[in-house]
Design a protein around this motif. Structure first.
Motif, short mmCIF file in Angstrom:
data_model
loop_
_atom_site.label_atom_id
_atom_site.label_comp_id
_atom_site.label_asym_id
_atom_site.label_seq_id
_atom_site.Cartn_x
_atom_site.Cartn_y
_atom_site.Cartn_z
N MET A 1 0.73 -1.22 0.07
CA MET A 1 0.14 0.06 -0.03
C MET A 1 0.81 1.35 0.05
SD MET A 1 -2.97 0.94 2.50
CE MET A 1 -2.74 2.31 3.55
N LYS A 2 0.75 2.39 -0.87
CA LYS A 2 1.55 3.40 -1.05
C LYS A 2 1.13 4.46 -0.09
CE LYS A 2 3.04 6.83 -3.96
NZ LYS A 2 3.16 7.41 -5.37
N GLN A 3 2.10 4.90 0.86
CA GLN A 3 1.83 5.86 1.85
C GLN A 3 1.51 7.29 0.96
OE1 GLN A 3 1.29 5.68 4.67
NE2 GLN A 3 1.76 3.41 4.88
N GLY A 4 0.50 7.92 1.28
CA GLY A 4 0.03 9.39 0.88
C GLY A 4 1.10 10.40 1.34
N LYS A 5 1.33 11.54 0.69
CA LYS A 5 2.09 12.33 1.25
C LYS A 5 1.40 13.63 1.84
CE LYS A 5 6.07 10.56 -0.27
NZ LYS A 5 6.99 10.17 0.62
N LYS A 6 1.93 14.22 2.62
CA LYS A 6 1.09 15.13 3.47
C LYS A 6 1.75 16.75 3.08
CE LYS A 6 -1.80 14.71 6.36
NZ LYS A 6 -3.09 14.87 6.21
N ARG A 7 1.36 17.69 3.46
CA ARG A 7 1.74 18.85 3.35
C ARG A 7 3.13 18.98 3.72
NH1 ARG A 7 -1.43 23.66 5.75
NH2 ARG A 7 -2.83 21.79 5.86
N GLY A 8 3.64 18.64 4.64
CA GLY A 8 4.88 18.54 5.18
C GLY A 8 5.81 18.06 4.01
N ALA A 9 5.77 16.88 3.38
CA ALA A 9 6.49 16.49 2.42
C ALA A 9 6.76 17.36 1.29
CB ALA A 9 5.99 15.10 1.87
N PHE A 10 5.55 18.25 0.75
CA PHE A 10 5.68 18.95 -0.24
C PHE A 10 6.68 20.39 0.37
CE2 PHE A 10 2.10 16.87 -1.45
CZ PHE A 10 2.46 16.14 -2.54
N PHE A 11 6.57 20.62 1.55
CA PHE A 11 7.36 21.69 1.99
C PHE A 11 9.02 21.04 2.08
CE2 PHE A 11 3.77 23.82 3.24
CZ PHE A 11 4.03 25.24 3.47
N THR A 12 9.01 20.14 2.37
CA THR A 12 10.44 19.47 2.48
C THR A 12 10.91 19.34 1.05
OG1 THR A 12 9.82 17.80 4.24
CG2 THR A 12 11.78 17.38 3.05
N ILE A 13 10.40 19.03 0.00
CA ILE A 13 10.71 19.07 -1.35
C ILE A 13 11.13 20.52 -1.90
CG2 ILE A 13 8.79 18.97 -2.72
CD1 ILE A 13 11.80 16.65 -3.48
N ALA B 1 12.46 24.39 5.56
CA ALA B 1 12.65 23.31 6.34
C ALA B 1 12.17 23.25 7.63
CB ALA B 1 14.04 22.96 6.15
N ILE B 2 12.32 24.11 8.42
CA ILE B 2 11.96 24.65 9.76
C ILE B 2 10.48 24.22 9.80
CG2 ILE B 2 11.87 25.93 11.92
CD1 ILE B 2 14.66 26.73 11.33
N VAL B 3 9.74 25.11 9.03
CA VAL B 3 8.33 24.97 8.97
C VAL B 3 7.88 23.54 8.64
CG1 VAL B 3 6.14 25.75 7.81
CG2 VAL B 3 7.97 27.26 8.60
N ALA B 4 8.47 22.94 7.63
CA ALA B 4 8.17 21.40 7.26
C ALA B 4 8.39 20.48 8.55
CB ALA B 4 9.07 20.96 6.20
N SER B 5 9.50 20.87 9.29
CA SER B 5 9.57 19.85 10.46
C SER B 5 8.58 19.78 11.43
CB SER B 5 11.06 20.32 11.32
OG SER B 5 10.80 21.61 11.96
N PHE B 6 7.68 20.89 11.46
CA PHE B 6 6.51 20.82 12.30
C PHE B 6 5.20 20.32 11.75
CE2 PHE B 6 8.96 24.12 14.19
CZ PHE B 6 9.38 23.70 15.29
N MET B 7 5.54 19.55 10.43
CA MET B 7 4.13 19.10 9.80
C MET B 7 4.28 17.78 9.56
SD MET B 7 3.50 21.80 6.96
CE MET B 7 2.95 23.51 7.07
#
Length: 128
Positions: free
Chosen positions: A1-13, A115-121
């Motif tokens: 089962m493929k895991q869905g990406k959340k908003r934090g993953a997009f901020f990380t990229i 990246a700091i913002v993404a770390s909280f998501m």
């Protein structure tokens, strides 16, 4: 089962893309250090690895690692250009000699902040 990406993953990229853009702009800096390229490319690589990786330590810690690498890159990038910055401030040189440093430093700082913002998501559906 493929895991869905959340908003934090997009901020990380996005943080990785900003680090890569900073690396490209840093090419135009007058006095440069190779370690800055290594740090920025490592940040982009960690970002890509976290985006394609599964839920785990890599995806969880990636934003913090990217923020650390980007912050370290800013420090190393400014170090050899301190004299040039002083020349510009005192009026002995033109701003064009440091504009690439200013732009690349801003991109590095933006990468760090994103990246700091993404770390909280949450990064993946499983973490939500």
């Amino acid at each position: 089962m493929k895991q869905g990406k959340k908003r934090g993953a997009f901020f990380t990229i996005i943080a990785g893309i900003l680090a890569l853009a900073a690396c490209v702009v840093y090419i135009g800096v007058m006095y440069k250090l190779p370690i800055v390229f290594v740090l920025l490319l490592a940040a982009a690589a960690v970002s890509a690895a976290a985006y394609v990786g599964k839920v785990g330590v890599v995806t969880t810690l990636a934003p913090a690692v990217i923020a650390f690498l980007s912050a370290t890159a800013v420090i190393w990038a400014v170090n050899p250009m301190v004299n040039q910055l002083g020349y510009v401030v005192s009026g002995l040189d033109d701003i064009s000699t440091v504009i690439a440093l200013i732009i690349s430093g801003a991109l590095m700082a933006a990468s760090m902040v994103v990246a700091i913002v993404a770390s909280f998501m949450p990064q993946n559906e499983a973490e939500a």
